[in-house]
Design a protein around this motif. Structure first.
Motif, PDB file in Angstrom:
ATOM      1  N   VAL A   1      23.712  41.260  48.649  1.00  0.00           N
ATOM      2  CA  VAL A   1      23.365  41.993  49.102  1.00  0.00           C
ATOM      3  C   VAL A   1      21.826  42.430  48.471  1.00  0.00           C
ATOM      4  CG1 VAL A   1      23.447  45.031  49.429  1.00  0.00           C
ATOM      5  CG2 VAL A   1      25.387  43.573  50.137  1.00  0.00           C
ATOM      6  N   ALA A   2      21.664  42.464  47.575  1.00  0.00           N
ATOM      7  CA  ALA A   2      20.399  43.020  46.531  1.00  0.00           C
ATOM      8  C   ALA A   2      19.613  41.312  46.577  1.00  0.00           C
ATOM      9  CB  ALA A   2      20.853  42.750  44.645  1.00  0.00           C
ATOM     10  N   MET A   3      20.095  40.438  47.420  1.00  0.00           N
ATOM     11  CA  MET A   3      18.766  39.036  48.352  1.00  0.00           C
ATOM     12  C   MET A   3      18.136  39.581  49.190  1.00  0.00           C
ATOM     13  SD  MET A   3      19.792  35.337  47.209  1.00  0.00           S
ATOM     14  CE  MET A   3      21.863  36.012  47.680  1.00  0.00           C
ATOM     15  N   ALA A   4      19.220  40.495  50.381  1.00  0.00           N
ATOM     16  CA  ALA A   4      19.275  41.234  51.780  1.00  0.00           C
ATOM     17  C   ALA A   4      17.940  42.348  51.267  1.00  0.00           C
ATOM     18  CB  ALA A   4      20.140  41.102  52.386  1.00  0.00           C
ATOM     19  N   MET A   5      18.380  42.691  50.963  1.00  0.00           N
ATOM     20  CA  MET A   5      17.238  44.135  50.441  1.00  0.00           C
ATOM     21  C   MET A   5      16.317  43.423  49.865  1.00  0.00           C
ATOM     22  SD  MET A   5      20.756  46.849  49.304  1.00  0.00           S
ATOM     23  CE  MET A   5      19.783  48.438  49.278  1.00  0.00           C
ATOM     24  N   GLU A   6      15.973  42.877  48.990  1.00  0.00           N
ATOM     25  CA  GLU A   6      14.939  42.017  48.540  1.00  0.00           C
ATOM     26  C   GLU A   6      14.023  41.529  49.368  1.00  0.00           C
ATOM     27  OE1 GLU A   6      12.530  39.196  45.269  1.00  0.00           O
ATOM     28  OE2 GLU A   6      14.719  39.637  45.197  1.00  0.00           O
ATOM     29  N   TYR A   7      14.574  41.000  50.167  1.00  0.00           N
ATOM     30  CA  TYR A   7      13.777  39.913  51.422  1.00  0.00           C
ATOM     31  C   TYR A   7      13.309  41.267  52.416  1.00  0.00           C
ATOM     32  CZ  TYR A   7      15.609  35.721  50.208  1.00  0.00           C
ATOM     33  OH  TYR A   7      15.929  34.265  49.129  1.00  0.00           O
ATOM     34  N   LYS A   8      14.073  42.230  52.561  1.00  0.00           N
ATOM     35  CA  LYS A   8      13.536  43.198  53.748  1.00  0.00           C
ATOM     36  C   LYS A   8      12.206  43.985  52.975  1.00  0.00           C
ATOM     37  CE  LYS A   8      14.924  47.550  56.072  1.00  0.00           C
ATOM     38  NZ  LYS A   8      16.580  48.062  56.476  1.00  0.00           N
ATOM     39  N   ALA A   9      12.763  44.221  51.333  1.00  0.00           N
ATOM     40  CA  ALA A   9      11.721  44.907  50.871  1.00  0.00           C
ATOM     41  C   ALA A   9      10.539  44.398  51.628  1.00  0.00           C
ATOM     42  CB  ALA A   9      12.318  45.339  50.197  1.00  0.00           C
ATOM     43  N   ARG A  10      10.235  43.093  51.423  1.00  0.00           N
ATOM     44  CA  ARG A  10       8.979  41.896  51.223  1.00  0.00           C
ATOM     45  C   ARG A  10       8.393  41.527  52.438  1.00  0.00           C
ATOM     46  NH1 ARG A  10      10.796  37.568  46.836  1.00  0.00           N
ATOM     47  NH2 ARG A  10       9.250  36.230  48.167  1.00  0.00           N
ATOM     48  N   GLY A  11       8.692  42.299  53.667  1.00  0.00           N
ATOM     49  CA  GLY A  11       8.395  41.653  54.504  1.00  0.00           C
ATOM     50  C   GLY A  11       9.346  40.692  55.392  1.00  0.00           C
ATOM     51  N   ILE A  12      10.064  40.323  54.803  1.00  0.00           N
ATOM     52  CA  ILE A  12      10.897  39.000  55.382  1.00  0.00           C
ATOM     53  C   ILE A  12      11.555  39.631  56.406  1.00  0.00           C
ATOM     54  CG2 ILE A  12      12.063  36.697  54.679  1.00  0.00           C
ATOM     55  CD1 ILE A  12      10.376  36.990  52.491  1.00  0.00           C
ATOM     56  N   PRO A  13      11.829  38.645  57.478  1.00  0.00           N
ATOM     57  CA  PRO A  13      12.792  39.055  58.686  1.00  0.00           C
ATOM     58  C   PRO A  13      14.157  38.344  57.929  1.00  0.00           C
ATOM     59  CG  PRO A  13      11.206  37.423  59.332  1.00  0.00           C
ATOM     60  CD  PRO A  13      10.468  37.653  58.051  1.00  0.00           C
ATOM     61  N   VAL A  14      15.542  39.694  58.070  1.00  0.00           N
ATOM     62  CA  VAL A  14      16.591  39.942  57.874  1.00  0.00           C
ATOM     63  C   VAL A  14      17.415  39.049  58.762  1.00  0.00           C
ATOM     64  CG1 VAL A  14      18.629  39.788  56.389  1.00  0.00           C
ATOM     65  CG2 VAL A  14      16.402  40.160  55.416  1.00  0.00           C
ATOM     66  N   ALA A  15      18.428  38.536  58.998  1.00  0.00           N
ATOM     67  CA  ALA A  15      19.798  38.533  60.250  1.00  0.00           C
ATOM     68  C   ALA A  15      21.000  38.532  59.828  1.00  0.00           C
ATOM     69  CB  ALA A  15      19.421  36.791  61.637  1.00  0.00           C
ATOM     70  N   ILE A  16      22.099  38.548  60.415  1.00  0.00           N
ATOM     71  CA  ILE A  16      23.187  37.997  59.943  1.00  0.00           C
ATOM     72  C   ILE A  16      23.825  38.269  61.209  1.00  0.00           C
ATOM     73  CG2 ILE A  16      25.850  39.463  60.310  1.00  0.00           C
ATOM     74  CD1 ILE A  16      23.632  41.933  59.089  1.00  0.00           C
ATOM     75  N   ALA A  17      24.401  36.316  60.879  1.00  0.00           N
ATOM     76  CA  ALA A  17      24.463  35.868  62.071  1.00  0.00           C
ATOM     77  C   ALA A  17      26.076  35.735  61.083  1.00  0.00           C
ATOM     78  CB  ALA A  17      24.563  33.862  61.414  1.00  0.00           C
ATOM     79  N   THR A  18      26.995  36.253  62.223  1.00  0.00           N
ATOM     80  CA  THR A  18      28.663  36.134  61.575  1.00  0.00           C
ATOM     81  C   THR A  18      29.696  35.638  63.045  1.00  0.00           C
ATOM     82  OG1 THR A  18      29.956  37.145  60.605  1.00  0.00           O
ATOM     83  CG2 THR A  18      28.786  39.059  61.623  1.00  0.00           C
ATOM     84  N   SER A  19      30.750  35.351  62.126  1.00  0.00           N
ATOM     85  CA  SER A  19      31.801  35.015  62.409  1.00  0.00           C
ATOM     86  C   SER A  19      33.044  36.209  63.216  1.00  0.00           C
ATOM     87  CB  SER A  19      32.782  33.588  62.682  1.00  0.00           C
ATOM     88  OG  SER A  19      31.762  32.652  62.504  1.00  0.00           O
TER      89      SER A  19
END
Length: 139
Positions: free
Chosen positions: A15-33
């Motif tokens: 979660v911390a990595m995803a939040m950091e990427y989002k804060a930096r403007g790096i697009p984040v997606a979820i690909a889940t089964s």
């Protein structure tokens, strides 16, 4: 068990990595089964529902074949508008790792992150699986 104890806690280091990427403007997606309703319930319970916009979430039912087929990761990249070669996938399962590698993405097995909450038996099993990963291309 989940009905009694509630949803599993989020994995803090992921979660911390995803939040950091989002804060930096790096697009984040979820690909889940996972099933959409269950995944959304888990995100709601963890207070993470706004981490990723709905249109950037890809569920197994959104693609013709599930993991280890690369379709789910290719669809996530398409929704982000990013070439899969420029994506990084964070995965905890062998079929998901294989899926992301097959999609041409840089791939990180999060179970090897120092703060990943894995029991020693899982760490040992994952270490053994590493040697059996014949699907990883050699450079």
């Amino acid at each position: 068990e989940e009905a009694e104890k509630g949803p599993p806690p989020p994995i803090a280091c992921v979660v911390a990595m995803a939040m950091e990427y989002k804060a930096r403007g790096i697009p984040v997606a979820i690909a889940t089964s996972g099933l959409k309703s269950i995944v959304l319930d888990h995100l709601d319970a963890a207070g993470l529902r706004d981490l990723v916009p709905d249109e950037q979430m890809v569920f197994a039912t959104d693609v013709p074949k599930g993991k280890p087929d690369p379709a789910i990761y290719l669809e996530a990249a398409r929704r982000l508008g990013v070439d899969p070669r420029f994506c990084r996938a964070y995965e905890d399962g062998e079929s998901g790792l294989q899926s992301a590698v097959s999609a041409g993405m840089e791939t990180v097995d999060v179970t090897f992150l120092p703060d990943y909450p894995a029991p020693e038996a899982l760490r040992k099993a994952k270490e053994e699986q590493k040697g059996e990963r014949k699907w990883i291309p050699c450079s």
